[in-house]
Design a protein around this motif. Structure first.
Motif, mmCIF file in Angstrom:
data_model
loop_
_atom_site.group_PDB
_atom_site.id
_atom_site.type_symbol
_atom_site.label_atom_id
_atom_site.label_comp_id
_atom_site.label_asym_id
_atom_site.label_seq_id
_atom_site.Cartn_x
_atom_site.Cartn_y
_atom_site.Cartn_z
ATOM 1 N N MET A 30 0.876 -1.155 -0.075
ATOM 2 C CA MET A 30 -0.017 -0.046 -0.089
ATOM 3 C C MET A 30 0.811 1.209 0.167
ATOM 4 O O MET A 30 1.992 1.162 0.598
ATOM 5 C CB MET A 30 -1.041 -0.079 1.302
ATOM 6 N N SER A 31 0.508 2.236 -0.829
ATOM 7 C CA SER A 31 1.564 3.436 -1.043
ATOM 8 C C SER A 31 1.450 4.201 0.530
ATOM 9 O O SER A 31 0.420 4.167 1.392
ATOM 10 C CB SER A 31 0.789 4.148 -2.024
ATOM 11 N N LEU A 32 2.267 5.333 0.309
ATOM 12 C CA LEU A 32 2.542 6.134 1.592
ATOM 13 C C LEU A 32 1.345 6.716 1.813
ATOM 14 O O LEU A 32 0.977 7.176 2.936
ATOM 15 C CB LEU A 32 3.836 6.801 1.398
ATOM 16 N N VAL A 33 0.773 7.426 0.732
ATOM 17 C CA VAL A 33 -0.238 8.285 0.747
ATOM 18 C C VAL A 33 -1.505 7.702 1.169
ATOM 19 O O VAL A 33 -2.249 8.167 2.128
ATOM 20 C CB VAL A 33 -0.480 9.224 -0.704
ATOM 21 N N LYS A 34 -1.771 6.612 0.464
ATOM 22 C CA LYS A 34 -2.859 5.720 0.774
ATOM 23 C C LYS A 34 -3.001 5.324 2.478
ATOM 24 O O LYS A 34 -3.729 5.406 3.160
ATOM 25 C CB LYS A 34 -3.183 4.638 0.158
ATOM 26 N N THR A 35 -1.731 4.831 2.766
ATOM 27 C CA THR A 35 -1.606 4.546 4.154
ATOM 28 C C THR A 35 -1.855 5.528 5.207
ATOM 29 O O THR A 35 -2.677 5.619 6.044
ATOM 30 C CB THR A 35 0.024 4.026 4.276
ATOM 31 N N SER A 36 -1.186 6.836 4.794
ATOM 32 C CA SER A 36 -1.692 7.896 5.738
ATOM 33 C C SER A 36 -3.022 8.412 5.562
ATOM 34 O O SER A 36 -3.323 8.756 6.813
ATOM 35 C CB SER A 36 -0.614 9.015 5.211
ATOM 36 N N LEU A 37 -3.711 8.277 4.438
ATOM 37 C CA LEU A 37 -5.159 8.786 4.620
ATOM 38 C C LEU A 37 -5.923 7.763 5.394
ATOM 39 O O LEU A 37 -6.872 8.272 6.296
ATOM 40 C CB LEU A 37 -5.748 8.689 3.276
ATOM 41 N N LEU A 38 -5.618 6.595 5.071
ATOM 42 C CA LEU A 38 -6.387 5.814 6.165
ATOM 43 C C LEU A 38 -6.053 5.693 7.572
ATOM 44 O O LEU A 38 -7.063 5.638 8.431
ATOM 45 C CB LEU A 38 -6.155 4.161 5.717
ATOM 46 N N ASN A 39 -4.555 5.977 7.745
ATOM 47 C CA ASN A 39 -4.153 6.141 9.169
ATOM 48 C C ASN A 39 -4.848 7.469 9.688
ATOM 49 O O ASN A 39 -5.126 7.492 10.993
ATOM 50 C CB ASN A 39 -2.877 6.031 9.214
ATOM 51 N N GLY A 40 -5.057 8.322 8.812
ATOM 52 C CA GLY A 40 -5.473 9.512 9.163
ATOM 53 C C GLY A 40 -7.015 9.474 9.974
ATOM 54 O O GLY A 40 -7.284 10.226 11.195
ATOM 55 N N ILE A 41 -7.741 8.377 9.774
ATOM 56 C CA ILE A 41 -9.155 8.163 10.201
ATOM 57 C C ILE A 41 -8.864 7.688 11.974
ATOM 58 O O ILE A 41 -9.424 8.424 12.550
ATOM 59 C CB ILE A 41 -9.818 7.195 9.569
ATOM 60 N N THR A 85 4.218 9.847 13.331
ATOM 61 C CA THR A 85 4.759 8.782 13.956
ATOM 62 C C THR A 85 4.310 7.358 13.479
ATOM 63 O O THR A 85 4.699 6.170 13.491
ATOM 64 C CB THR A 85 4.784 8.771 15.476
ATOM 65 N N THR A 86 2.576 7.096 13.520
ATOM 66 C CA THR A 86 2.056 5.951 13.260
ATOM 67 C C THR A 86 2.349 5.674 11.866
ATOM 68 O O THR A 86 2.318 4.487 11.392
ATOM 69 C CB THR A 86 0.719 6.044 13.609
ATOM 70 N N THR A 87 2.270 6.536 10.951
ATOM 71 C CA THR A 87 2.529 6.383 9.523
ATOM 72 C C THR A 87 3.888 5.641 9.529
ATOM 73 O O THR A 87 4.096 4.749 8.507
ATOM 74 C CB THR A 87 2.375 7.694 8.641
ATOM 75 N N LEU A 88 4.889 6.264 9.885
ATOM 76 C CA LEU A 88 6.162 5.643 10.083
ATOM 77 C C LEU A 88 6.204 4.183 10.432
ATOM 78 O O LEU A 88 6.939 3.231 9.933
ATOM 79 C CB LEU A 88 7.148 6.596 10.870
ATOM 80 N N PHE A 124 7.150 14.007 2.283
ATOM 81 C CA PHE A 124 5.868 13.900 2.864
ATOM 82 C C PHE A 124 5.615 14.591 4.328
ATOM 83 O O PHE A 124 4.908 15.232 4.606
ATOM 84 C CB PHE A 124 5.337 12.525 2.435
ATOM 85 N N VAL A 125 6.307 13.729 5.264
ATOM 86 C CA VAL A 125 6.227 14.045 6.626
ATOM 87 C C VAL A 125 6.820 15.420 6.992
ATOM 88 O O VAL A 125 6.343 15.946 7.960
ATOM 89 C CB VAL A 125 6.860 12.935 7.391
ATOM 90 N N MET A 126 7.949 15.642 6.227
ATOM 91 C CA MET A 126 8.718 17.198 7.087
ATOM 92 C C MET A 126 7.574 18.583 6.764
ATOM 93 O O MET A 126 7.479 19.253 7.850
ATOM 94 C CB MET A 126 9.956 17.339 6.465
ATOM 95 N N PRO A 127 6.868 18.512 5.749
ATOM 96 C CA PRO A 127 6.246 19.646 5.727
ATOM 97 C C PRO A 127 4.922 19.531 6.735
ATOM 98 O O PRO A 127 4.498 20.726 7.312
ATOM 99 C CB PRO A 127 5.637 19.620 4.267
#
Length: 422
Positions: free
Chosen positions: A1-12, A269-272, A299-302
């Motif tokens: 799974m991509s970094l962006v998609k993982t982050s979006l799902l993890n965002g929930i 941190t959770t996405t990492l 992705f993460v630093m901004p």
């Protein structure tokens, strides 16, 4: 799974966890106050140490090995079974040790002799905590992001209900009790979610220990026990120093600022942990690793920088909403604390490579060295600048850590290039 998609799902999951944390912060600020907040911070570090010693120290190894052996189900089962047996034995030993030292531990860390019973509850809950951590590690290694996120959501809701209710009715003791039992209660929901997956069955978890799997996990066990002891112990010593120099409420102010950092950095941190660690474990070539590092930095630093600036500009509002006026002195910590947050995440992007690539010796040395330096910097700068000194130490320590991580990651990539040419 991509970094962006993982982050979006993890965002929930992060959004729910964030909302829960905001509510809990207010509840704890009202019902336990700054001094109680410091005690809770000390207790959470004790829990972190014991959970790691009770098997959590091999969780990263389980994630890495599960991801690495994605095409060998039998090997995955051997790793899981070995980790479960090891964790149960370790949790029983840790529980017995805790029962023996609970009373003096209560007097030293909690500054309350009447709180020793809380360590009995913690000893009883350790096996369930260890089992929950291992199940989540397996799910993470299998890249079952949906299950992992659902488990985190249920954990946030359970923690909110238990900590909120018990703190409301029983004050500080209730809050400590809830922090003890809520991770164990979450095991029920995690098990229910994992049991529905096609790859899961009880036979896959229970069996004899495998020598090769134990060797594979042993490096992570060494890294885990180092991190479990060095980092929380340094935090406890720092709080104790602040309390002795400036009073227990001052230690609570630092703990409150630390909690704000944990809350707004959750998405990163959770996405990492969910995306980056398994991904690093899969990578075989230096150019691929370099490309992954750059992608994660972009992705993460901004996100971290924007988050830190926003928190700083809204600091007075945040103190008023999340805490009470009693916490107003923590305002002086924000500039240095938030600067340290940005530097820390920058260093962590590189530090995760040590775990993903099992760089055991480097991890152990740097973890001990920089935990010690954080304590020494804090001891020095708190005496010079007061409470602000601990946040200054945080930024200084992670600046040095980032430089050291850059050196070792460059060395590791050079080694990968040499290996690929053989």
């Amino acid at each position: 799974m991509s970094l962006v998609k993982t982050s979006l799902l993890n965002g929930i999951a992060v959004a729910i966890k964030l909302a829960s944390a905001l509510v809990l912060n207010k509840v704890l600020a009202i019902y336990v106050g700054p001094a109680g907040y410091a005690i809770i911070g000390q207790f959470q570090n004790v829990v972190a140490i014991l959970v790691s010693l009770a098997g959590g120290l091999v969780a990263a190894g389980v994630t890495k090995s599960t991801a690495q052996h994605f095409d060998d189900e039998a090997k995955q089962y051997q790793v899981w079974q070995t980790a479960i047996r090891f964790s149960l034995a370790a949790s029983l030993l840790a529980g017995v040790a805790l029962l023996l030292v609970g009373e003096p531990l209560s007097e030293w860390l909690l500054h309350r002799s009447d709180m020793s019973n809380i360590f009995i509850w913690l000893a009883l809950a350790l096996p369930a905590m260890a089992a929950n951590n291992l199940l989540l590690a397996i799910v993470n290694g299998k890249k079952e992001v949906g299950v992992y996120i659902a488990a985190n959501i249920s954990g946030s809701i359970v923690s909110l209900l238990l900590i909120g209710l018990l703190a409301y009715y029983f004050g500080l003791f209730g809050a400590l009790l809830a922090f003890t039992i809520s991770p164990a209660v979450v095991l029920l929901s995690t098990a229910a979610l994992v049991a529905r997956r096609y790859w899961f069955n009880l036979h896959s978890l229970w069996g004899k220990m495998d020598a090769s799997s134990m060797r594979e996990l042993s490096g992570f066990a060494i890294m885990g026990i180092t991190s479990a002891l060095a980092v929380p112990v340094s935090y406890m010593l720092i709080r104790d120093h602040i309390a002795s120099r400036l009073g227990l409420p001052a230690a609570g102010f630092w703990q409150a600022s630390w909690k704000i950092s944990e809350i707004y950095l959750m998405l990163v941190t959770t996405t990492l942990g969910i995306y980056y660690l398994p991904r690093v474990a899969e990578i075989r070539t230096a150019p691929e690793l370099k490309a992954e590092i750059i992608k994660v930095y972009r992705f993460v630093m901004p996100i971290v920088v924007v988050g830190a600036l926003s928190i700083y500009l809204l600091r007075d509002f945040i103190i008023q909403i999340l805490f009470t006026q009693d916490f107003q002195p923590m305002r002086e910590l924000f500039a240095w604390q938030l600067t340290g947050d940005v530097i820390k995440i920058g260093s962590w992007v590189l530090a995760y490579i040590m775990i993903g690539r099992a760089m055991v010796r480097v991890f152990v040395i740097t973890e001990i060295l920089f935990s010690l330096s954080f304590f020494l910097f804090s001891w020095w700068l708190v005496d010079l600048f007061g409470l602000r000194g601990v946040a200054m130490s945080y930024a200084l320590n992670y600046s040095l850590y980032w430089i050291v991580m850059a050196y070792f990651v460059k060395f590791e990539m050079k080694k990968m290039e040499n290996y690929s040419t053989l």
